[in-house]
Design a protein around this motif. Structure first.
Motif, PDB file in Angstrom:
ATOM      1  N   ALA A 101      51.166  14.978 111.429  1.00  0.00           N
ATOM      2  CA  ALA A 101      51.666  14.146 110.519  1.00  0.00           C
ATOM      3  C   ALA A 101      51.084  13.863 108.751  1.00  0.00           C
ATOM      4  O   ALA A 101      51.722  13.796 107.886  1.00  0.00           O
ATOM      5  N   THR A 102      49.890  14.660 109.396  1.00  0.00           N
ATOM      6  CA  THR A 102      49.350  14.956 107.775  1.00  0.00           C
ATOM      7  C   THR A 102      49.461  16.742 106.572  1.00  0.00           C
ATOM      8  O   THR A 102      49.762  16.088 106.032  1.00  0.00           O
ATOM      9  N   ALA A 103      50.400  17.255 107.737  1.00  0.00           N
ATOM     10  CA  ALA A 103      50.876  18.338 107.245  1.00  0.00           C
ATOM     11  C   ALA A 103      52.326  17.880 106.672  1.00  0.00           C
ATOM     12  O   ALA A 103      52.425  18.311 105.130  1.00  0.00           O
ATOM     13  N   VAL A 104      52.209  16.815 107.359  1.00  0.00           N
ATOM     14  CA  VAL A 104      53.961  16.449 106.718  1.00  0.00           C
ATOM     15  C   VAL A 104      53.741  15.763 104.913  1.00  0.00           C
ATOM     16  O   VAL A 104      54.616  15.846 104.357  1.00  0.00           O
ATOM     17  N   TRP A 105      53.348  14.388 104.871  1.00  0.00           N
ATOM     18  CA  TRP A 105      52.593  14.776 104.324  1.00  0.00           C
ATOM     19  C   TRP A 105      52.726  15.182 102.836  1.00  0.00           C
ATOM     20  O   TRP A 105      52.962  14.629 101.680  1.00  0.00           O
ATOM     21  N   ASN A 127      54.580  15.399  99.357  1.00  0.00           N
ATOM     22  CA  ASN A 127      53.836  15.231  98.381  1.00  0.00           C
ATOM     23  C   ASN A 127      52.913  16.132  97.672  1.00  0.00           C
ATOM     24  O   ASN A 127      52.559  15.380  96.223  1.00  0.00           O
ATOM     25  N   THR A 128      52.848  17.042  97.506  1.00  0.00           N
ATOM     26  CA  THR A 128      52.141  18.414  97.122  1.00  0.00           C
ATOM     27  C   THR A 128      52.540  18.962  96.601  1.00  0.00           C
ATOM     28  O   THR A 128      53.839  19.524  97.217  1.00  0.00           O
ATOM     29  N   THR A 129      51.708  19.708  95.711  1.00  0.00           N
ATOM     30  CA  THR A 129      52.529  21.670  95.710  1.00  0.00           C
ATOM     31  C   THR A 129      50.517  22.300  96.124  1.00  0.00           C
ATOM     32  O   THR A 129      51.050  23.689  96.047  1.00  0.00           O
ATOM     33  N   ILE A 130      50.434  21.823  98.069  1.00  0.00           N
ATOM     34  CA  ILE A 130      49.710  22.466  97.641  1.00  0.00           C
ATOM     35  C   ILE A 130      50.169  23.682  98.532  1.00  0.00           C
ATOM     36  O   ILE A 130      51.206  23.488  99.718  1.00  0.00           O
ATOM     37  N   SER A 131      49.511  24.580  99.329  1.00  0.00           N
ATOM     38  CA  SER A 131      50.247  26.037  99.729  1.00  0.00           C
ATOM     39  C   SER A 131      50.107  25.697 101.216  1.00  0.00           C
ATOM     40  O   SER A 131      49.075  25.222 101.583  1.00  0.00           O
TER      41      SER A 131
END
Length: 255
Positions: free
Chosen positions: A9-13, A17-21
């Motif tokens: 679920a953290t990975a989904v967020w 919501n971010t542009t982290i690779s």
């Protein structure tokens, strides 16, 4: 490195919501990079609601900004002072509800094929209680007539490495006690890898066992055969043996 709670679920967020690779997210939550890419494509974690790591005190906004600015930056879990010194609670292994009905079958398999395992080891492997193990050992379990032994590894109740480690521990204890083991017990006390690497011992068929030293001749004679005292001159040649007449002119037929 510590991992966040509700990793998927953290990975989904983070994907939404971010542009982290994908690589940075995968390293942070303990998933594979392709699995994180599947989340972005909608093939993985369909219907999973994102878990905000900032609101839940797992990441800071500064850490996310640094990761977005540099693809080489590794996300670090926020320090939680309340978790310092917390030890993992000890207790029986948790077994999912869908597999709890399979525990008696796995206990019977362990008791039957690895009787050297203690009740504590069996309890740790399949997550059960000692009274249940004792009831199955003594065949006083209420459903013992309908229980069939099944390998706990095949049922997914434990890993093969965990079972091998327990068997090796039992083998060391057996050797320390100096007990004499038969062939069946010795085979049970080795791990799966060792048993697969062992070469099959050649065995003589039971119908000829005991005849390996049998000879037809005198035991004092190494060859077992006596030499014939007759020489070559004592044997007639082929012509004298068949008594063939000598060829002459009289034998020729008139033309």
């Amino acid at each position: 490195m510590a991992k966040p709670i509700m990793a998927k679920a953290t990975a989904v967020w983070l994907v939404d919501n971010t542009t982290i690779s994908f690589k940075q997210i995968a390293d942070f939550v303990g998933m594979h990079e392709l699995e994180v890419q599947g989340i972005a494509d909608g093939d993985v974690a369909t219907g999973v609601k994102g878990f905000d790591p900032i609101a839940n005190n797992q990441l800071t906004q500064e850490e996310i900004d640094a990761a977005q600015a540099s693809p080489l930056h590794k996300l670090k879990l926020k320090f939680n002072a309340a978790a310092v010194g917390e030890e993992k609670r000890r207790g029986p292994r948790y077994t999912p509800l869908s597999k709890r009905q399979d525990r008696p079958a796995s206990i019977l398999w362990l008791v039957k094929f690895h009787p050297e395992l203690s009740d504590g080891q069996v309890s740790k492997l399949v997550g059960t209680t000692k009274p249940t193990i004792q009831a199955i050992r003594e065949r006083t379990h209420w459903n013992i007539a309908n229980i069939q032994p099944i390998d706990p590894v095949a049922l997914g109740l434990c890993k093969q490495s965990e079972l091998d480690a327990a068997v090796q521990k039992a083998a060391s204890k057996k050797a320390a006690e100096g007990g004499v083991m038969n062939d069946d017990e010795r085979r049970k006390l080795v791990s799966t890898e060792q048993s697969l690497e062992m070469e099959a011992e050649p065995r003589m068929p039971s119908n000829i066992e005991g005849l390996e030293a049998f000879t037809l001749g005198d035991s004092s004679d190494s060859s077992g055969l006596e030499e014939d005292p007759r020489g070559d001159d004592d044997f007639a040649d082929a012509d004298s043996f068949f008594n063939l007449p000598e060829s002459g002119d009289d034998d020729e037929q008139p033309t």
